[in-house]
Design an enzyme around this catalytic site. Sequence first.
Site, PDB file in Angstrom:
ATOM      1  N   ASP A 169      -0.020   5.203   0.844  1.00 38.19           N
ATOM      2  CA  ASP A 169      -0.406   6.211   1.962  1.00 38.19           C
ATOM      3  C   ASP A 169      -0.500   5.787   3.186  1.00 38.19           C
ATOM      4  OD1 ASP A 169      -0.472   7.910  -0.132  1.00 38.19           O
ATOM      5  OD2 ASP A 169      -2.445   8.922   0.542  1.00 38.19           O
ATOM      6  N   ASP A 198      -1.792  -0.637   5.742  1.00 35.82           N
ATOM      7  CA  ASP A 198      -2.454  -0.479   7.073  1.00 35.82           C
ATOM      8  C   ASP A 198      -3.948  -0.419   6.928  1.00 35.82           C
ATOM      9  OD1 ASP A 198      -3.473   3.039   7.023  1.00 35.82           O
ATOM     10  OD2 ASP A 198      -2.430   2.045   5.298  1.00 35.82           O
ATOM     11  N   ASP A 233       1.080  -1.166   0.070  1.00 31.08           N
ATOM     12  CA  ASP A 233       0.075  -0.094   0.158  1.00 31.08           C
ATOM     13  C   ASP A 233       0.869   1.214  -0.020  1.00 31.08           C
ATOM     14  OD1 ASP A 233      -2.407   1.650   0.467  1.00 31.08           O
ATOM     15  OD2 ASP A 233      -1.686   1.550   2.578  1.00 31.08           O
TER      16      ASP A 233
END
Length: 348
Positions: free
Chosen positions: A84, A312, A82
């Site tokens: 961001d 996240d 991922d």
Amino acid sequence: MLCPYSDTSGSESDSDGNESPVNGLGLADGSTSPLKADNARRSRESSSSLGSETRSRGRGRRTNTVSPATPESTTNRVFIWDLDETIIIFHSLLTGSYATKYHKDAQNVVQLGFKMEEMVFNLADTHFFFNDIEECDQVHIDDVSSDDNGQDLSNYNFSTDGFHAASAAGSGNLCLAAGVRGGVDWTRKLAFRYRKIKDTYNNYRNSVGGLLGSNKREQWLQLRQEIEAVTDNWLTLANKCLTLINSRSNCVNVLVTTTQLIPALAKVLLFGLGNVFPIDNIYSATKIGKGSCFERIVTRFGKKCTYVVIGDGQDEEAAAKTLNFPFWRITSHSEIAALYNALDMDFL
């Protein structure tokens, strides 16, 4: 040996209120893997101002799922990242949530986020045709390459080729499957733009300052330094993991982000990640979701590879679980450090 996905999470909070969960990847025999990570989760990239919500006004897109066809025979482990709040801190700068969590000056942090956002869009608009093609978002840079006739673009004038006029005539029905707004000619011009973007990325992925020019280069370097300082070297820690993976001949880093493809490419360059992410290894999940992107990656690299998802958010965690991929959660500096240790000791 990595095991299938097994969430063994549990959560605690430290005296500052920061999440310090005890979680990792469970081993098949029920014991605990050395791949330990803290477990806190926050939602960010899908609602990011550079994610799937903002500046994404298109109602449709040409569906053309062409991934790189080069055999990846030497690859046996694929790390799917991922962007961001995993590799970079971005959306939480803009919202101030990073400042709150880590007790930073909120006004200063938010201002840094806005400056980087402006720089990302300026690069996307100036060098990556984002004003032309933001409603023609693609999953992958080569998804419209089949419409490209290979014409020499060295003296091609993109500003006068009629693409913009044809786009304006469609009153919203941009990039439909039939290739409206100019038919074959229009889709070829779209493909030219994506080819030019790819060439620009490849030419400047290791020398972003040359793309920005001397004045903006200094502003960019200063901004990068300030963001790194306020985020306590988050990117530096993440980049150590990426670089270690990149140094292995049998491993590869792949990026799957909910940011639209063109701003995502600008982010990757401006955060200095071009050297670890070739453009062929960047996918945007804005239109099709992370699960579908993961499936495309499996089609590309093959089912014999081991896939490890690092992120996240709930979207990549759920997609990993569906495909039975190990998932490593990143929500704190200590989790990135733990990931590096696991990589360094060849647990991953």
